[in-house]
Design a protein around this motif. Structure first.
Motif, PDB file in Angstrom:
ATOM      1  N   ARG A 150       0.802  -1.212   0.000  1.00  0.00           N
ATOM      2  CA  ARG A 150       0.000   0.000   0.000  1.00  0.00           C
ATOM      3  C   ARG A 150       0.842   1.272   0.000  1.00  0.00           C
ATOM      4  N   TRP A 153      -9.415   3.658   3.599  1.00  0.00           N
ATOM      5  CA  TRP A 153      -8.832   2.674   2.676  1.00  0.00           C
ATOM      6  C   TRP A 153      -9.488   2.835   1.308  1.00  0.00           C
ATOM      7  N   ILE A 167      -4.055   4.476   1.303  1.00  0.00           N
ATOM      8  CA  ILE A 167      -4.641   4.630   2.635  1.00  0.00           C
ATOM      9  C   ILE A 167      -4.470   6.104   2.983  1.00  0.00           C
ATOM     10  N   GLU A 187      -4.959  -2.048   9.749  1.00  0.00           N
ATOM     11  CA  GLU A 187      -4.321  -2.487   8.504  1.00  0.00           C
ATOM     12  C   GLU A 187      -3.585  -3.815   8.734  1.00  0.00           C
ATOM     13  N   ASP A 200     -10.664  -4.478   2.915  1.00  0.00           N
ATOM     14  CA  ASP A 200     -10.787  -3.020   3.045  1.00  0.00           C
ATOM     15  C   ASP A 200     -12.189  -2.589   3.462  1.00  0.00           C
ATOM     16  N   ARG A 257     -12.216  -2.938   7.084  1.00  0.00           N
ATOM     17  CA  ARG A 257     -11.365  -1.893   7.691  1.00  0.00           C
ATOM     18  C   ARG A 257     -12.098  -0.554   7.701  1.00  0.00           C
TER      19      ARG A 257
END
Ligand SMILES: Cc1cc2nc3c(=O)[nH]c(=O)nc-3n(C[C@H](O)[C@H](O)[C@H](O)COP(=O)(O)OP(=O)(O)OC[C@H]3O[C@@H](n4cnc5c(N)ncnc54)[C@H](O)[C@@H]3O)c2cc1C
Length: 463
Positions: A142, A341, A346, A367, A373, A376
């Motif tokens: 990421r 996300w 991010i 994370e 995602d 999250r």
């Protein structure tokens, strides 16, 4: 061109990038490359005015693994009984230590200092401002944007008004270097930086009548005594907020009720503030600010000349040799809230109401411990930084919902309760404390009504 492989590329080694990285490497065996155009970690604190202090307890700031400061209560001075608050040098040394000793010591973090991040489509580049070398960074997992809420500060932002030849204007960080004593000090700005500058001047013996304070808006500020790492105080503050909100007939009424409870402070009791970034203020500071009687309320400054201030709604003559102190950078930034996300990156944002370091650390933990995602984003919805009273209400409402959502996950609740950055953490030794239980019960009683009303007040104002 040289290339570098990494799991995570974190852009921005300010407090948020540092807090995210710290929690991530503690819970996942990953390699992180941290890049910042500044030479050192710590972000805006590197260029802040020398007399700046955290406005809240040091315990609430920094990274989750390592407490900033000693966690001690002040034993002397006007804030006796309140938690210590770090100064600039301590914050800089803290982040330096976290970066060099802890992060680089793991062998899993690389720091590219004095380097600019750019992208070209999906490709990531970092260019050293010193050597000019450009590196392509291949990101396996990421990209992390830890710059999204980066504040603007007077040291790096020109004044938002014209300065005629010969007019004396300094940015606030230059104030301690002024050698030829000005006749008057003109404070341009309304927020925490402006109040810090005034308190510093008064503390250095400048008489209140030599200070002219240009206040386009008036600010609401939070009573610092109620933002302390003590669960009875924290739950009490949340309960006061929900109680005041439950019966509030308008946003102004909400803030006036909070003022009556000793939660909110304003400098001038004759003016109902419209600005609610709501940094904390101590009551001794409030008394000092109230000693400034020369207040200009004619809108924003447009031009400073050697003889006058030209404002939106009039002019004010200046005494010869007046010094205008630029405290008028916008500070907090207000970009649109976006999911933390997203496929492209991010984007670190607050999650609770305030406490950006906690939000970034929580995002790092989530994370590391979740794969999806959507999940999250569900447990970590973004929050706003407030500017207006409506945004403050929105921030409280979103923060309360977010806290309940992530708090319902047993592992997150356990992690958060061990994290000093979390203002609502309850040390096991305090669980049975009657004061904590009373405050928690009051919060539970008023939460639902208060939350509904906060949401309505924020939405009404938007419409
Ligand atoms: C004077 C002041 C006092 C404050 N006091 C508190 C407090 O007591 N408690 C609190 O919780 N909050 C406080 N805040 C709020 C502030 O938002 C927090 O300090 C916040 O943590 C800022 O950290 P950041 O990482 O978001 O931004 P920054 O500190 O600005 O860090 C972002 C970094 O990204 C780097 N960067 C940006 N773009 C690039 C690029 N393209 N390439 C490379 N690097 C890049 C910048 O150089 C910078 O170092 C304060 C803010 C100010 C201005």
């Amino acid at each position: 061109m040289r290339s570098l492989d990494t799991d995570y590329l974190v852009v921005g080694a300010g407090a948020m990038g540092m807090a995210f990285t710290d929690a991530l490497i503690d819970h996942a065996d990953v390699r992180v490359t941290l890049v910042d155009r500044r030479y050192a970690a710590g972000g805006h604190w590197q260029d802040a005015y020398p007399f700046v202090q955290l406005h809240q307890a040091s315990l609430f700031y920094g990274v989750a693994s390592t407490v900033l400061g000693t966690g001690a209560v002040q034993q002397q001075g006007p804030e006796t009984g309140l938690q210590e608050r770090a100064r600039r040098a301590e914050i800089q040394a803290y982040f330096d230590d976290i970066l060099y000793r802890r992060f680089l010591g793991t062998g899993r973090v690389t720091f590219l200092s004095a380097s600019e991040y750019t992208s070209d489509g999906p490709a990531h580049f970092v260019t050293s401002r010193v050597s000019g070398e450009r590196i392509q960074v291949n990101v396996r997992r990421r990209l992390v944007d830890a710059t999204y809420l980066s504040p603007t500060i007077p040291a790096t932002t020109p004044p938002p008004f014209g300065v005629a030849d010969g007019a004396r204007v300094v940015a606030v960080h230059e104030l301690p270097d002024v050698v030829d004593t000005p006749s008057d000090y003109v404070i341009a700005g309304t927020g925490k930086t402006a109040t810090d500058a005034i308190i510093w001047l008064l503390g250095n013996g400048v008489e209140p009548d030599r200070i002219l304070w240009v206040r386009p808006r008036d600010p609401w500020m939070l009573n610092r005594a109620l933002v302390q790492p003590d669960p009875a105080v924290a739950f009490g503050l949340a309960a006061d907020t929900m109680t005041a909100a439950a019966d509030a007939t308008s946003l102004d009424d909400l803030f006036l009720r909070l003022e009556a409870e000793g939660v909110m402070l304003r400098v001038d009791r004759e003016v109902v503030p419209t600005m609610a970034k709501a940094p904390t203020l101590a009551t001794w500071e409030l008394e000092l600010l109230r000693s400034i009687e020369r207040v200009v309320r004619l809108g924003h400054i447009r031009q400073v000349t050697t003889a006058e201030l030209v404002l939106d709604r009039g002019t004010v003559p200046l005494a010869p040799d007046s010094l205008v102190v630029h405290c008028a950078a916008s500070g907090l930034q207000y970009p649109p809230m976006v999911p933390i996300w997203e496929p492209v990156a991010i984007r670190l944002q607050s999650i609770r109401a305030g406490f950006p370091c906690f939000g970034a650390a929580l995002a790092g933990y989530v994370e590391a411990t979740r794969d999806d995602d959507r999940e999250r984003n569900r447990v970590c919805p973004p929050n706003v930084y407030p500017n207006s009273t409506a945004e403050w209400a929105l921030m409280q409402a979103r923060g309360a919902i977010a806290t309940a959502t992530f708090g319902a996950e047993p592992d997150i609740a356990a992690w958060a309760n061990g994290c000093a950055l979390n203002p609502a953490r309850v040390d096991p030794s305090r669980r049975d404390d009657p004061a904590v239980q009373r405050a928690a019960a009051r919060l539970a009683e008023w939460r639902e009504r208060g939350l509904a009303r906060l949401t309505a007040l924020a939405n009404d104002s938007e419409g």
